[in-house]
Scaffold this motif. Structure first.
Motif, short mmCIF file in Angstrom:
data_model
loop_
_atom_site.label_atom_id
_atom_site.label_comp_id
_atom_site.label_asym_id
_atom_site.label_seq_id
_atom_site.Cartn_x
_atom_site.Cartn_y
_atom_site.Cartn_z
N THR A 137 0.85 -1.18 0.00
CA THR A 137 0.00 0.00 0.00
C THR A 137 0.88 1.23 0.00
O THR A 137 1.94 1.25 0.65
CB THR A 137 -0.90 0.01 1.22
N PRO A 138 0.47 2.25 -0.68
CA PRO A 138 1.32 3.44 -0.73
C PRO A 138 1.35 4.14 0.62
O PRO A 138 0.37 4.12 1.36
CB PRO A 138 0.65 4.32 -1.81
N TYR A 139 2.47 4.74 0.91
CA TYR A 139 2.65 5.45 2.18
C TYR A 139 2.29 6.90 1.96
O TYR A 139 2.83 7.57 1.07
CB TYR A 139 4.10 5.30 2.65
N ASP A 140 1.41 7.41 2.79
CA ASP A 140 0.99 8.80 2.68
C ASP A 140 1.43 9.52 3.95
O ASP A 140 0.88 9.30 5.03
CB ASP A 140 -0.53 8.87 2.51
N ASP A 142 1.13 12.66 4.74
CA ASP A 142 0.16 13.64 5.21
C ASP A 142 -0.98 12.99 5.98
O ASP A 142 -1.58 13.62 6.85
CB ASP A 142 -0.43 14.43 4.04
N ALA A 143 -1.26 11.73 5.71
CA ALA A 143 -2.37 11.05 6.37
C ALA A 143 -2.01 10.66 7.80
O ALA A 143 -2.89 10.47 8.64
CB ALA A 143 -2.80 9.83 5.59
N THR A 144 -0.75 10.53 8.10
CA THR A 144 -0.37 10.10 9.44
C THR A 144 -0.11 11.23 10.31
O THR A 144 0.23 12.11 10.61
CB THR A 144 0.87 9.19 9.40
#
Length: 144
Positions: A137-140, A142-144
Motif C-alpha cells: 500500500t502506498p505510504y501517505d 500527510d495522512a499520518t
C-alpha cells in the motif's frame, strides 16, 4: 539467634557501645542487658510450661517449634514411609534424560517432514516473504 553476625559487625557494635556509654558505664550496661535477657528467657520458659500443663497429658510431646510451617511439614512428611518410597523410586535425572531423548528424536523425525510444504495452511514459524512492490500500500505522509 546471632548466627549471622560477623567479626567486623561485632567489633563495630563494641566500638559504638564504648563511644555511647563510655568505658566507665559499659560494664553496668552489660550487666543490666544480660539481666533483662535472663528475665525474658525465664518468662518465656514459664509461659511454655504453663501452656503445656494447661493442654493436658495428650500434648506432653508438643514442641513450640512445630508451629513453624516448615518444621511442621518436614516432621509430617518425613515420618511418612510411602513418601520415602516414592522419593526413592523417582529419579529426576532419568526422567529428564527420557524427556530430552523424546524431544530430540521427535525433532529428528520431523526434520524430513518440515521440508515439505504444509497441506493445511501457511507455516507460521517461517518469516513471511516481503510483498512485491505492486502489492504494497502506498505510504501517505500527510495522512499520518
Amino acid at each position: 539467634m546471632f548466627n549471622d553476625i560477623g567479626a567486623l559487625e561485632l567489633v563495630t557494635i563494641v566500638v559504638l557501645a564504648i563511644l555511647i556509654f563510655g568505658p566507665d558505664k559499659l560494664p553496668k550496661v552489660i550487666q543490666d542487658v544480660s539481666g533483662v535477657i535472663r528475665k525474658i528467657r525465664a518468662f518465656s520458659d514459664s509461659a511454655k510450661q504453663d501452656i503445656r500443663s494447661e493442654l493436658g497429658p495428650e500434648f506432653k510431646d508438643f514442641e513450640f517449634e512445630d508451629l513453624n510451617p516448615k518444621t511442621f511439614l518436614r516432621k509430617q512428611l518425613g515420618e511418612n514411609e510411602d513418601l520415602k518410597e516414592i522419593r526413592s523410586s523417582f529419579d529426576l535425572r532419568k526422567e529428564l534424560n527420557d524427556v530430552t531423548d523424546a524431544v530430540n528424536s521427535r525433532e529428528s523425525d520431523s526434520a524430513p517432514a518440515a521440508s515439505a510444504p504444509p497441506a493445511t495452511g501457511p507455516d507460521l514459524l517461517k518469516k513471511p516473504a516481503a510483498p512485491a512492490a505492486e502489492q504494497r500500500t502506498p505510504y501517505d505522509a500527510d495522512a499520518t
